[in-house]
Structure formats: structure tokens, C-alpha cells
Enzyme design. Structure first.
Site, PDB file in Angstrom:
ATOM      1  CB  SER A 115      -0.830   0.068   1.284  1.00 24.17           C
ATOM      2  OG  SER A 115      -1.704  -0.993   1.370  1.00 24.17           O
ATOM      3  CG  HIS A 166      -2.106  -0.658  -4.490  1.00 17.30           C
ATOM      4  ND1 HIS A 166      -2.718   0.549  -4.321  1.00 17.30           N
ATOM      5  CD2 HIS A 166      -2.174  -1.271  -3.262  1.00 17.30           C
ATOM      6  CE1 HIS A 166      -3.122   0.677  -3.065  1.00 17.30           C
ATOM      7  NE2 HIS A 166      -2.802  -0.410  -2.406  1.00 17.30           N
ATOM      8  CD  GLU A 198      -3.357   3.072  -7.211  1.00 18.50           C
ATOM      9  OE1 GLU A 198      -3.836   4.207  -7.158  1.00 18.50           O
ATOM     10  OE2 GLU A 198      -2.687   2.577  -6.270  1.00 18.50           O
ATOM     11  CG  ASN A 219      -3.454   3.612  -0.419  1.00 13.18           C
ATOM     12  OD1 ASN A 219      -4.686   3.638  -0.343  1.00 13.18           O
ATOM     13  ND2 ASN A 219      -2.762   2.501  -0.328  1.00 13.18           N
TER      14      ASN A 219
HETATM   15  C1  ZOZ Z   1      -5.188   5.384   6.349  1.00 14.63           C
HETATM   16  C2  ZOZ Z   1      -5.711   4.600   5.113  1.00 14.63           C
HETATM   17  C3  ZOZ Z   1      -5.051   3.292   4.982  1.00 14.63           C
HETATM   18  C4  ZOZ Z   1      -5.251   2.622   3.679  1.00 14.63           C
HETATM   19  C5  ZOZ Z   1      -4.823   1.202   3.855  1.00 14.63           C
HETATM   20  C6  ZOZ Z   1      -4.480   0.519   2.641  1.00 14.63           C
HETATM   21  C7  ZOZ Z   1      -5.629   0.352   1.713  1.00 14.63           C
HETATM   22  C8  ZOZ Z   1      -5.144   0.199   0.331  1.00 14.63           C
HETATM   23  O1  ZOZ Z   1      -3.958   0.039   0.045  1.00 14.63           O
HETATM   24  C9  ZOZ Z   1      -6.108   0.304  -0.766  1.00 14.63           C
HETATM   25  C10 ZOZ Z   1      -7.525   0.050  -0.419  1.00 14.63           C
HETATM   26  O2  ZOZ Z   1      -8.019  -1.034  -0.539  1.00 14.63           O
HETATM   27  S1  ZOZ Z   1      -8.376   1.377   0.139  1.00 14.63           S
HETATM   28  C11 ZOZ Z   1      -9.994   0.753   0.380  1.00 14.63           C
HETATM   29  C12 ZOZ Z   1     -10.766   0.706  -0.907  1.00 14.63           C
HETATM   30  N1  ZOZ Z   1     -12.080   0.197  -0.639  1.00 14.63           N
HETATM   31  C13 ZOZ Z   1     -13.115   0.988  -0.375  1.00 14.63           C
HETATM   32  O3  ZOZ Z   1     -13.005   2.210  -0.360  1.00 14.63           O
HETATM   33  C14 ZOZ Z   1     -14.416   0.271  -0.088  1.00 14.63           C
HETATM   34  C15 ZOZ Z   1     -15.519   1.220   0.167  1.00 14.63           C
HETATM   35  N2  ZOZ Z   1     -16.746   0.474   0.312  1.00 14.63           N
HETATM   36  C16 ZOZ Z   1     -17.479   0.079  -0.773  1.00 14.63           C
HETATM   37  O4  ZOZ Z   1     -17.134   0.359  -1.917  1.00 14.63           O
HETATM   38  C17 ZOZ Z   1     -18.704  -0.706  -0.483  1.00 14.63           C
HETATM   39  O5  ZOZ Z   1     -19.119  -0.463   0.832  1.00 14.63           O
HETATM   40  C18 ZOZ Z   1     -18.487  -2.265  -0.678  1.00 14.63           C
HETATM   41  C19 ZOZ Z   1     -18.234  -2.509  -2.148  1.00 14.63           C
HETATM   42  C20 ZOZ Z   1     -17.337  -2.789   0.159  1.00 14.63           C
HETATM   43  C21 ZOZ Z   1     -19.717  -3.046  -0.215  1.00 14.63           C
HETATM   44  O6  ZOZ Z   1     -20.840  -2.591  -0.861  1.00 14.63           O
HETATM   45  P1  ZOZ Z   1     -22.156  -2.227  -0.085  1.00 14.63           P
HETATM   46  O7  ZOZ Z   1     -21.836  -1.127   0.840  1.00 14.63           O
HETATM   47  O8  ZOZ Z   1     -23.231  -2.025  -1.071  1.00 14.63           O
HETATM   48  O9  ZOZ Z   1     -22.418  -3.469   0.877  1.00 14.63           O
HETATM   49  P2  ZOZ Z   1     -23.057  -4.839   0.681  1.00 14.63           P
HETATM   50  O10 ZOZ Z   1     -24.533  -4.679   0.486  1.00 14.63           O
HETATM   51  O11 ZOZ Z   1     -22.588  -5.605   1.871  1.00 14.63           O
HETATM   52  O12 ZOZ Z   1     -22.418  -5.469  -0.612  1.00 14.63           O
HETATM   53  C22 ZOZ Z   1     -22.901  -5.299  -1.926  1.00 14.63           C
HETATM   54  C23 ZOZ Z   1     -22.867  -6.608  -2.647  1.00 14.63           C
HETATM   55  O13 ZOZ Z   1     -21.511  -7.082  -2.756  1.00 14.63           O
HETATM   56  C24 ZOZ Z   1     -21.404  -8.377  -2.151  1.00 14.63           C
HETATM   57  N3  ZOZ Z   1     -20.120  -8.478  -1.452  1.00 14.63           N
HETATM   58  C25 ZOZ Z   1     -19.679  -7.677  -0.459  1.00 14.63           C
HETATM   59  N4  ZOZ Z   1     -18.441  -8.048  -0.086  1.00 14.63           N
HETATM   60  C26 ZOZ Z   1     -18.109  -9.099  -0.865  1.00 14.63           C
HETATM   61  C27 ZOZ Z   1     -16.960  -9.916  -0.967  1.00 14.63           C
HETATM   62  N5  ZOZ Z   1     -15.874  -9.730  -0.191  1.00 14.63           N
HETATM   63  N6  ZOZ Z   1     -16.964 -10.904  -1.883  1.00 14.63           N
HETATM   64  C28 ZOZ Z   1     -18.025 -11.112  -2.677  1.00 14.63           C
HETATM   65  N7  ZOZ Z   1     -19.142 -10.369  -2.640  1.00 14.63           N
HETATM   66  C29 ZOZ Z   1     -19.188  -9.389  -1.735  1.00 14.63           C
HETATM   67  C30 ZOZ Z   1     -22.563  -8.497  -1.213  1.00 14.63           C
HETATM   68  O14 ZOZ Z   1     -22.941  -9.828  -1.051  1.00 14.63           O
HETATM   69  C31 ZOZ Z   1     -23.630  -7.703  -1.917  1.00 14.63           C
HETATM   70  O15 ZOZ Z   1     -24.255  -8.527  -2.897  1.00 14.63           O
HETATM   71  P3  ZOZ Z   1     -25.785  -8.358  -3.236  1.00 14.63           P
HETATM   72  O16 ZOZ Z   1     -26.489  -8.394  -1.920  1.00 14.63           O
HETATM   73  O17 ZOZ Z   1     -26.093  -9.532  -4.120  1.00 14.63           O
HETATM   74  O18 ZOZ Z   1     -25.906  -7.065  -3.961  1.00 14.63           O
HETATM   75  N1  NAI Z   2      -5.869  -4.081   3.904  1.00 10.89           N
HETATM   76  C1  NAI Z   2      -6.070  -3.414   2.781  1.00 10.89           C
HETATM   77  O1  NAI Z   2      -7.145  -2.845   2.566  1.00 10.89           O
HETATM   78  C2  NAI Z   2      -5.006  -3.372   1.738  1.00 10.89           C
HETATM   79  C3  NAI Z   2      -3.744  -3.850   1.996  1.00 10.89           C
HETATM   80  N2  NAI Z   2      -2.779  -3.815   0.999  1.00 10.89           N
HETATM   81  C4  NAI Z   2      -1.448  -4.355   1.241  1.00 10.89           C
HETATM   82  O2  NAI Z   2      -1.509  -5.767   1.084  1.00 10.89           O
HETATM   83  C5  NAI Z   2      -0.585  -6.401   1.980  1.00 10.89           C
HETATM   84  C6  NAI Z   2      -1.340  -7.372   2.865  1.00 10.89           C
HETATM   85  O3  NAI Z   2      -2.311  -6.679   3.595  1.00 10.89           O
HETATM   86  P1  NAI Z   2      -3.551  -7.441   4.263  1.00 10.89           P
HETATM   87  O4  NAI Z   2      -3.994  -8.553   3.390  1.00 10.89           O
HETATM   88  O5  NAI Z   2      -4.500  -6.385   4.665  1.00 10.89           O
HETATM   89  O6  NAI Z   2      -2.851  -8.049   5.562  1.00 10.89           O
HETATM   90  P2  NAI Z   2      -3.341  -9.267   6.489  1.00 10.89           P
HETATM   91  O7  NAI Z   2      -2.751  -9.022   7.822  1.00 10.89           O
HETATM   92  O8  NAI Z   2      -4.799  -9.485   6.365  1.00 10.89           O
HETATM   93  O9  NAI Z   2      -2.621 -10.540   5.811  1.00 10.89           O
HETATM   94  C7  NAI Z   2      -1.240 -10.698   5.718  1.00 10.89           C
HETATM   95  C8  NAI Z   2      -0.978 -12.204   5.646  1.00 10.89           C
HETATM   96  O10 NAI Z   2       0.397 -12.400   5.306  1.00 10.89           O
HETATM   97  C9  NAI Z   2       0.848 -13.516   6.058  1.00 10.89           C
HETATM   98  N3  NAI Z   2       2.308 -13.462   6.108  1.00 10.89           N
HETATM   99  C10 NAI Z   2       3.084 -12.596   6.800  1.00 10.89           C
HETATM  100  N4  NAI Z   2       4.395 -12.875   6.574  1.00 10.89           N
HETATM  101  C11 NAI Z   2       4.420 -13.913   5.692  1.00 10.89           C
HETATM  102  C12 NAI Z   2       5.464 -14.642   5.062  1.00 10.89           C
HETATM  103  N5  NAI Z   2       6.747 -14.362   5.280  1.00 10.89           N
HETATM  104  N6  NAI Z   2       5.124 -15.663   4.226  1.00 10.89           N
HETATM  105  C13 NAI Z   2       3.829 -15.963   3.988  1.00 10.89           C
HETATM  106  N7  NAI Z   2       2.808 -15.294   4.551  1.00 10.89           N
HETATM  107  C14 NAI Z   2       3.093 -14.293   5.391  1.00 10.89           C
HETATM  108  C15 NAI Z   2       0.167 -13.390   7.395  1.00 10.89           C
HETATM  109  O11 NAI Z   2       0.144 -14.630   8.074  1.00 10.89           O
HETATM  110  C16 NAI Z   2      -1.225 -12.912   6.965  1.00 10.89           C
HETATM  111  O12 NAI Z   2      -2.108 -13.993   6.742  1.00 10.89           O
HETATM  112  C17 NAI Z   2       0.121  -5.264   2.736  1.00 10.89           C
HETATM  113  O13 NAI Z   2       1.302  -4.936   2.054  1.00 10.89           O
HETATM  114  C18 NAI Z   2      -0.890  -4.116   2.640  1.00 10.89           C
HETATM  115  O14 NAI Z   2      -0.301  -2.865   2.719  1.00 10.89           O
HETATM  116  C19 NAI Z   2      -3.046  -3.345  -0.263  1.00 10.89           C
HETATM  117  C20 NAI Z   2      -4.304  -2.901  -0.570  1.00 10.89           C
HETATM  118  C21 NAI Z   2      -5.373  -2.838   0.423  1.00 10.89           C
END
Ligand code: ZOZ
Ligand code: NAI
Length: 312
Positions: free
Chosen positions: A145, A166, A178, A216
Site C-alpha cells: 500500500s 496494487h 494500480e 492512497n
Molecule cells: C489510512 C488509510 C489506509 C489505507 C490502507 C491501505 C488500503 C489500500 O492500500 C487500498 C484500499 O483497498 S483502500 C480501500 C478501498 N475500498 C473501499 O473504499 C471500499 C468502500 N466500500 C465500498 O465500496 C462498499 O461499501 C463495498 C463494495 C465494500 C460493499 O458494498 P455495499 O456497501 O453495497 O455493501 P453490501 O450490500 O454488503 O455489498 C454489496 C454486494 O456485494 C457483495 N459483497 C460484499 N463483499 C463481498 C466480498 N468480499 N466478496 C463477494 N461479494 C461481496 C454483497 O454480497 C452484496 O451482494 P448483493 O447483496 O447480491 O448485492
Molecule cells: N488491507 C487493505 O485494505 C489493503 C492492503 N494492501 C497491502 O496488502 C498487503 C497485505 O495486507 P492485508 O492482506 O490487509 O494483511 P493481512 O494481515 O490481512 O494478511 C497478511 C498475511 O500475510 C501472512 N504473512 C506474513 N508474513 C508472511 C510470510 N513471510 N510468508 C507468507 N505469509 C506471510 C500473514 O500470516 C497474513 O495472513 C500489505 O502490504 C498491505 O499494505 C493493499 C491494498 C489494500
């Protein structure tokens, strides 16, 4: 002359072999991100091995992949019989295998995607070992990230075959990928990573190896500012979340999203950036975040973060 042209042919065929040729993938780390990446790669027809440290962790990942697939089939086959749904599930699961042996897993892989803990030293140690075990053709990518890809790639002798992929959480639903290149990444490697992303059904964007890439770089300061607002006592997490959902149209408020991505990962990111730029007010460490992580309140994955969750 014949010797030179043989060399040229070999060079061309090596880069052509790297272009768009990804069929087998190893995903290292089976947490939130690794399990999602493995799932979408398997669902798009790739043969995938997902690796983690223990069998117990891998088993949990398998069950979370199955749960996610169940939600997807419900939507994908709304009117279909059980048979169609079952075939889809069986096909995807047949493409997936689980392992605790990363060095063995990478031996047969066109691409290795690392999704382990957000810690440079741990990532470098892993890639250094993988570099010795993987065939020469294998491309390496990190899902980091916040850590510069070039710093992770220094652990290998294959910077030309290294890039960033990413993904976004939840990987099966978020459409963006990305794709990051470092100066050494060849065009063939970049195109191959981009083509892989498209084969997964993602929309790809290109970004240089700049801190936080695109999403991010904007999202982390926003989330950190939300925490500072609450630390000052200006509003509660619940009200900040309501405000950003109803007033700005975000699908989740910042505290819901913090719990969703994991507070430990967020802390790693903020601490890492504040170490690099100690005077940048956007990256100041947060006492509230540090306290929650210390108490193992890591968000949804541990059952509690800013909010409490039912453990399933
Ligand atoms: C300080 C900051 C630090 C950053 C840390 C690092 C992070 C990173 O590196 C990069 C990132 O990932 S940043 C995070 C990016 N993600 C977001 O912003 C998610 C925001 N949330 C959403 O888009 C929706 O709430 C979302 C799409 C999640 C869910 O949608 P809804 O709100 O409409 O909720 P639901 O009604 O529960 O879901 C809609 C439909 O999707 C199905 N579903 C949900 N989760 C699922 C999953 N994991 N797998 C498969 N299906 C899934 C759910 O069943 C539902 O289906 P239907 O009921 O049939 O429509
Ligand atoms: N959490 C998020 O929303 C996002 C996270 N990322 C990035 O993805 C990476 C993973 O993040 P998460 O899945 O959230 O973490 P997590 O904590 O859910 O999973 C990390 C996993 O890696 C395993 N692990 C640690 N060291 C290992 C090794 N040497 N060999 C094999 N497995 C090992 C751990 O046992 C754990 O199951 C990080 O670099 C994070 O920054 C990127 C996009 C979104």
C-alpha cells in the site's frame, strides 16, 4: 552473423514470452488481500497457489474465499439451477491450491504476487529467498500500500521483471488495479502485468513509484485527518461516518473504512511515511490509532477497532 541473429531471436523470444503469458500465479499471504487476489485470479482461469505461514491461516483463507464465492454465485446466476452454480464453484476451486511452502510454490509460477504484512524488512527477506527459488522467467509484484516498489525490488536480481500490482479491498468487488513500474521494469514486464490485470476484469491505471501511488496518496491523509478530528473531540466516529456517507456520497465513512482495511496496516503506513517525512503534518502518527493497535483492536479482522463486530 548467424550467432548474432540467434542472440536477437533469443532476446525477442524471452521478452515475448513475458508478454501476456501469465497462466500460473503464486500469491504469498492469504489475509484480506491475498485471499481476494487469489480468488479473482482463479475465477478468471489462472492456476493459483496461495501461500501463508501456517495451515491454520490457510484454512481460514480457504473458508473466506468460499464465502465470498457463494455471495458472487448468488448474483452471477440469479435464475440458474444449483448445477450451474455448483459448476462455477467447482471450476474456480479447482484452479486454487493452498500451500505453506513458498519456495516450492514459486517454482511453477509465471507471476508471484506478494501480499504479506506491510513491513519492508519482512518483504525483502521473502523476495530475496523467492528470487533464488523462482525460474528466471517469473515476474514478481508487490501489493504494498505504501512502501516504494524500488526498495522492495532491491532484494532481488530481477528488477527488470519487478513491478507493483496494487489491488483494492474487497478485491472481488473493487474494479481498480494500480500498475506500478520502477525505472528498471521492462516494457514487456509492464505490459504483461497490465494484461494480467485486464484478464482479471480490472480497470488498470498506471502510476510511477510515488508514495501511496494515486489512491492512497489521497486517501491516507483524508483518513488520518478524520482520526485527528475525533482526537480533538470535535465529533464522534459515528457522526463523522454519517457525515461523509450522507454529505459526500462515500460508500463507507472513514472509520468504517479504517476498520475494514485494518488498523495495523494503517499504522504501518502512517508510521512509515512519518519516518520519511517527519515534518509533514499530513503524516503525523496518531495516539488513538497506536492505542487501538496495541490493544490488538485491528478492526473487522480482530472483531474490534473503532467499532465492535460479531465474530463469525
Ligand atoms: C489510512 C488509510 C489506509 C489505507 C490502507 C491501505 C488500503 C489500500 O492500500 C487500498 C484500499 O483497498 S483502500 C480501500 C478501498 N475500498 C473501499 O473504499 C471500499 C468502500 N466500500 C465500498 O465500496 C462498499 O461499501 C463495498 C463494495 C465494500 C460493499 O458494498 P455495499 O456497501 O453495497 O455493501 P453490501 O450490500 O454488503 O455489498 C454489496 C454486494 O456485494 C457483495 N459483497 C460484499 N463483499 C463481498 C466480498 N468480499 N466478496 C463477494 N461479494 C461481496 C454483497 O454480497 C452484496 O451482494 P448483493 O447483496 O447480491 O448485492
Ligand atoms: N488491507 C487493505 O485494505 C489493503 C492492503 N494492501 C497491502 O496488502 C498487503 C497485505 O495486507 P492485508 O492482506 O490487509 O494483511 P493481512 O494481515 O490481512 O494478511 C497478511 C498475511 O500475510 C501472512 N504473512 C506474513 N508474513 C508472511 C510470510 N513471510 N510468508 C507468507 N505469509 C506471510 C500473514 O500470516 C497474513 O495472513 C500489505 O502490504 C498491505 O499494505 C493493499 C491494498 C489494500
Amino acid at each position: 552473423m548467424a550467432f548474432t541473429s540467434k542472440l536477437i531471436v533469443r532476446a525477442l523470444s524471452t521478452s515475448a514470452a513475458h508478454f501476456n503469458s501469465i497462466k500460473t500465479v503464486t500469491v504469498i499471504g492469504s489475509g484480506l488481500m491475498g485471499s481476494g487476489i487469489a480468488q479473482v485470479a482463479a475465477a478468471s482461469g489462472h492456476k493459483v497457489i496461495v501461500v501463508d505461514k501456517t495451515q491454520d491461516i490457510i484454512n481460514k483463507a480457504e473458508s473466506s474465499i468460499k464465502k465470498s464465492l457463494e455471495r458472487i454465485v448468488k448474483k452471477k446466476f440469479p435464475d440458474d439451477t444449483k448445477v450451474g452454480k455448483q459448476k462455477y464453484l467447482t471450476d474456480v476451486l479447482e484452479n486454487l491450491s493452498l500451500s505453506t511452502d513458498a519456495l516450492a510454490a514459486v517454482k511453477s509460477s509465471d507471476l508471484v504476487i506478494e501480499a504479506i504484512v506491510e513491513n519492508l524488512d519482512v518483504k525483502k527477506e521473502l523476495f530475496s529467498a523467492l528470487d533464488k527459488a523462482a525460474p528466471e522467467k517469473t515476474l514478481f509484484a508487490s501489493n504494498t500500500s505504501s512502501i516504494p516498489i524500488k526498495e522492495i525490488a532491491t532484494a532481488t536480481q530481477r528488477k527488470d521483471r519487478f513491478g507493483g500490482l496494487h489491488f483494492f479491498n474487497p478485491v472481488p468487488l473493487m474494479k481498480l488495479l494500480e500498475v506500478i513500474r520502477i525505472p528498471e521494469t521492462t516494457d514487456a514486464t509492464y505490459k504483461s502485468l497490465e494484461a494480467f490485470g485486464k484478464a482479471l476484469g480490472k480497470t488498470t491505471v498506471q502510476c510511477k513509484d510515488t508514495p501511496g501511488f494515486i489512491v492512497n496518496r489521497l486517501l491516507v491523509p483524508y483518513m488520518a485527518e478524520a482520526i485527528r478530528l475525533v482526537e480533538r473531540g470535535d465529533a464522534s466516529p459515528r457522526d463523522v461516518d454519517t457525515a461523509m456517507k450522507l454529505g459526500a456520497g462515500y460508500p463507507m465513512g472513514p472509520f468504517e473504512l479504517l476498520d475494514y482495511v485494518g488498523l495495523d496496516t494503517t499504522k504501518f503506513i502512517i508510521d512509515g511515511w512519518s519516518k520519511k517525512e517527519p515534518d509533514n503534518p499530513l503524516f503525523q502518527p496518531s495516539q488513538m490509532l497506536n492505542k487501538l493497535v496495541k490493544e490488538n483492536k485491528l478492526g473487522m479482522k480482530s472483531g474490534e477497532g473503532f467499532y465492535k463486530y460479531d465474530k463469525k
